[in-house]
Design a protein around this motif. Structure first.
Motif, PDB file in Angstrom:
ATOM      1  N   UNK A  45      -1.711  21.221 -50.157  1.00 38.67           N
ATOM      2  CA  UNK A  45      -1.833  19.853 -50.648  1.00 38.67           C
ATOM      3  C   UNK A  45      -3.093  19.188 -50.097  1.00 38.67           C
ATOM      4  N   UNK A  46      -3.378  19.418 -48.828  1.00 36.24           N
ATOM      5  CA  UNK A  46      -4.586  18.833 -48.233  1.00 36.24           C
ATOM      6  C   UNK A  46      -5.849  19.424 -48.853  1.00 36.24           C
ATOM      7  N   UNK A  47      -5.824  20.706 -49.169  1.00 32.63           N
ATOM      8  CA  UNK A  47      -6.966  21.337 -49.834  1.00 32.63           C
ATOM      9  C   UNK A  47      -7.159  20.728 -51.228  1.00 32.63           C
ATOM     10  N   UNK A  48      -6.078  20.615 -51.979  1.00 33.62           N
ATOM     11  CA  UNK A  48      -6.144  20.033 -53.328  1.00 33.62           C
ATOM     12  C   UNK A  48      -6.588  18.573 -53.252  1.00 33.62           C
ATOM     13  N   UNK A  49      -6.097  17.859 -52.246  1.00 32.84           N
ATOM     14  CA  UNK A  49      -6.471  16.464 -52.036  1.00 32.84           C
ATOM     15  C   UNK A  49      -7.980  16.340 -51.818  1.00 32.84           C
ATOM     16  N   UNK A  50      -8.507  17.167 -50.952  1.00 25.88           N
ATOM     17  CA  UNK A  50      -9.944  17.149 -50.662  1.00 25.88           C
ATOM     18  C   UNK A  50     -10.750  17.431 -51.923  1.00 25.88           C
TER      19      UNK A  50
END
Length: 93
Positions: A45-50
Motif C-alpha cells: 500500500x505504501x509503494x502504491x501510495x508513493x
C-alpha cells in the motif's frame, strides 16, 4: 468477506481532484488505502501510495488544507477530508 473490511468507495471518477488547490492525488490515495484496509498489505500500500502521489506528480494526503472543495463535487458524498487524514496516518507514518 470483503464487506467486513472498511474501505472507501471514491470509482476513480476524480471529480474531487479537479478543484483541489493542492493537487492531491485523491483517487490514487484511496486506491492505496483500500489495498491496506482490504489486504493488510502495508508495504504494498505504501509503494502504491508513493507511486499514485509523487510518482505521478500529485501531492500526498498530508498536504490537504481541509478546504472542502473536493467534498462539494463528490457524487458519492464521501467525507474526503477525513479519509485523507486516515490515509496519511496509515501510509505516511
Amino acid at each position: 468477506m470483503y464487506a467486513s473490511f472498511p474501505k472507501i468507495p471514491c470509482t476513480s471518477c476524480a471529480y474531487c481532484m479537479k478543484g483541489c488547490p493542492k493537487q492531491i492525488g485523491i483517487h490514487g490515495i484511496f486506491q492505496a488505502y483500500n489495498l491496506y484496509t482490504m489486504y493488510h498489505d502495508l508495504s504494498g500500500a505504501r509503494h502504491k501510495y508513493q507511486w499514485n502521489t509523487e510518482g505521478r506528480g500529485f501531492a500526498k494526503a498530508s498536504a490537504c488544507i481541509r478546504c472542502g472543495k473536493c467534498e462539494q463535487v463528490c457524487p458519492q458524498h464521501i467525507h474526503i477530508r477525513d479519509e485523507l487524514a486516515r490515509a496519511a496516518e496509515a501510509l505516511e507514518g
